[in-house]
Design a protein around this motif. Structure first.
Motif: not given
Length: 186
Positions: A4-6, A28-32
């Motif tokens: 899940p997105w933060k 997102r988890e990848d920093g986007h």
């Protein structure tokens, strides 16, 4: 693995008595970073598949303004403020929109109508032993004609002029229930 997105920031950008629009800034988890993700906030909905002892389904015909169509479908509506019991809301909506009451209300499924942009769920109930017990009690903006038809005829859903995706889902859940409980099939 997708996570899940933060939510970095969340603000309400619109609200009335039927819906709210929330705008989130997410990561997102990848920093986007997703700068503006709009979420329609609704209360949950209850939708009813009402069946009479004669094997008819109780339908409603009404104008649906967003689609600019007159639609033949099944009764249902929102859980009113303070309502938390979907079955009680389903009983209320059935009575208000059709004037019918059910002997038994069987939960057959729940789903998210559109989880990409909405946060609510829809709860489906098979209502059996339905009979006309009241007069309609419609909301000011409702204009509803009540129609009975053989359940088997309504199953040919694709033959209707206009179709409602959430009503098609109701038939899916109902047919799945009848597959497990053939003695209940009209």
């Amino acid at each position: 693995m997708i996570k899940p997105w933060k939510i970095l920031e969340s603000r309400q950008t619109f609200k009335d008595k039927l819906l709210s629009l929330r705008t989130d800034r997410c990561q997102r988890e990848d920093g986007h970073v997703v700068p503006a993700y709009h979420v329609l906030e609704f209360t949950d909905w209850a939708t009813i598949i009402p069946i009479t002892d004669e094997g008819n389904i109780v339908l409603i015909r009404e104008y649906r303004h967003a689609g600019e169509i007159v639609l033949l479908g099944i009764p249902g509506g929102v859980l009113d403020p303070g309502e938390t019991d979907a079955e009680m809301a389903a009983r209320r909506e059935l009575r208000e929109e059709t004037g019918y009451s059910a002997e038994e209300m069987i939960p057959v499924g729940s789903c998210y109508p559109n989880p990409a942009i909405q946060d609510n769920q829809i709860h489906y109930f098979l209502a059996t032993g339905c009979q006309k017990t009241h007069v309609q009690s419609l909301d000011p903006n409702e204009e509803i004609e009540v129609v009975e038809m053989r359940y088997e005829e309504f199953l040919a859903y694709e033959s209707l002029d206009a179709q409602h995706g959430l009503h098609a889902a109701a038939l899916f859940y109902t047919e799945r229930y009848f597959g497990k409980h053939p003695e209940k099939r009209p």
